[in-house]
Enzyme design. Sequence first.
Site, PDB file in Angstrom:
ATOM      1  CE  LYS A 203      -3.332   2.778   2.600  1.00 36.55           C
ATOM      2  NZ  LYS A 203      -2.445   3.853   2.298  1.00 36.55           N
TER       3      LYS A 203
ATOM      4  N   GLY B  86       5.076   3.601  10.913  1.00 33.75           N
ATOM      5  CA  GLY B  86       4.343   3.872  11.326  1.00 33.75           C
ATOM      6  C   GLY B  86       3.572   4.746  12.344  1.00 33.75           C
ATOM      7  CB  SER B  87       1.155   7.106  13.535  1.00 32.42           C
ATOM      8  OG  SER B  87       0.342   5.919  13.150  1.00 32.42           O
TER       9      SER B  87
ATOM     10  N   GLY C   6      -2.820   4.915  13.853  1.00 34.58           N
ATOM     11  CA  GLY C   6      -2.964   3.664  12.613  1.00 34.58           C
ATOM     12  C   GLY C   6      -2.068   2.240  12.918  1.00 34.58           C
ATOM     13  N   GLY C   7      -1.095   1.516  13.745  1.00 40.39           N
ATOM     14  CA  GLY C   7      -0.271   0.693  13.794  1.00 40.39           C
ATOM     15  C   GLY C   7      -1.451  -0.213  14.344  1.00 40.39           C
TER      16      GLY C   7
ATOM     17  CD  GLU D 282       9.583   1.359  14.377  1.00 36.75           C
ATOM     18  OE1 GLU D 282       8.774   2.584  14.818  1.00 36.75           O
ATOM     19  OE2 GLU D 282       9.891   2.349  12.767  1.00 36.75           O
TER      20      GLU D 282
ATOM     21  CB  CYS E 255      11.332   5.295  13.870  1.00 39.99           C
ATOM     22  SG  CYS E 255      12.231   4.163  12.560  1.00 39.99           S
TER      23      CYS E 255
ATOM     24  CD  GLU F 225       7.298   8.546  17.886  1.00 34.53           C
ATOM     25  OE1 GLU F 225       8.420   8.402  17.162  1.00 34.53           O
ATOM     26  OE2 GLU F 225       6.447   8.082  17.893  1.00 34.53           O
TER      27      GLU F 225
END
Length: 505
Positions: A182, A239-240, A243-244, A263, A300, A389
């Site tokens: 994606k 990603g965030s 969202g993850g 991650e 990250c 974060e």
Amino acid sequence: MTDLTGRHLIAGHWTDGGDSFASSPVTGAPLTVCNGGAAEVDAAMATAEEAFTVYGWTSRDDRAAFLDAIAEEIEARVDAITEVGMAETGLPEPRLRSVELPRTANQIRLFASHIRKGDYLDRRHDTALPDRQPMPRPDLRIMQRPVGPVAVFGASNFPLAFSTAGGDTAAALAAGCPVVYKGHPGHPGCGELVAAAIAAAIERTGMPPGTFGFIQSNTTEAGAALVTHPLTRAVGFTGSFRGGKALFDLAMSRDEPIPFFGELGAINPVFVFPAAQAARGSDLGTAWAGSLTMGVGQFCTNPGVVILQEGDGAEALVSAAEKALSEVAAQPMLTDGVAQGYRSGVARVAGSDAVRTHLRTAAEGRQGGPALFEVSGADWRAHPELAEEVFGPAGIVVRAADADEALAIARALQGQLTATLQIDGGDTEAAKPFLPVLERKAGRLLVNGFPTGVEVAEAMVHGGPFPASTNFGATSVGTLAIRRFLRPVCYQNMPEALLPDDLRK
């Protein structure tokens, strides 16, 4: 700018599908991009499953040659990828041309070399013992086998190394798993160019067309469809946290749950010990500021928190960091959403009564500038929300009263990608109690360095306990990443003619 279509790659063909959205580049005209959804995902997954019946049984040498071809095709497009990547993300030319693109090609070649050796298969053989009493033992052989089609989500902060042909894609393809990727809406043109490179490598090496699929999308529909599709056997995500975690929950709620390797980021704490602090506090402050602002803080592994102990060198470290950060101007961030999220995070920290603000750079629109805050160890522990974060060049200094409080802060940490110890010779004994604590908190422990810059190597771990990642036993960088997309299969009393080639005598 290089001609781009904004389309999907399905079954080896560039296709339209869905409505469309306009990209938001830092410079240049927006690209009109096809906005794929469930229909496009279904078509890509069906062709990936069909490809797996062939690709999953290719030889290691053939897959390695395919990976090498991908690296070559990416390098052949370096000018176009650099031009488009700069326009879409605002990243400087040296970062894309001389750092990230070579890293992407090199990690693909690393996996090619890794599978040629064959050690990752972890082959084991217990020979038959027909005369054993009280029962004979059958012939048993075991080997790692690919799981099937894998869904991969690209990262906003690495348009190459963690995206279309990044580590997740390279590891899955090396394992023998087709990939449906994606694309990230922050760099759709760059993603398309790399997808074209993979398509060219597929054609060069005669791999099945469905070995790689590419879906453009800026909505959650395509992502949810990928994770819940019944043919998807595993997911790689960078990603965030928000969202993850949503996608992870979808993966776990399926009738047949699948591995989700997410991650999700971290604050990557840096613990400064007294001898190092006294001897080189100023130098540490300057170096921390450099790491904190590298890439506008959009890594990250950005070291967002430094834990000091009251004593000599503490003031020098904070002063040096503030001076260095004040000299860094606001710069474009990767997307409008990243910039907005960063400013919201800075405002949240600055609004806490427990926090002292040393620096807060004014920035608007897509710009992000450094920020520096300070909090006592007691207040840090009393306000756990400060440990969330802030994705960007913002740093927090935590002043622990002594070693005991610093160790208590370490024990209270959530899972991290990295944890760093700044020590000199006189700090070794004081640092020892931190190791058993921090190795349970982080995937990578450093001494006397900063964690930005993740070496692509056999021994690297890029992952950690939740919420840094969703699977503490995995890594998304380094050759160990291939194990995410493999499973052990045991062959009992199997005639040699039916065994996989890699298990035959």
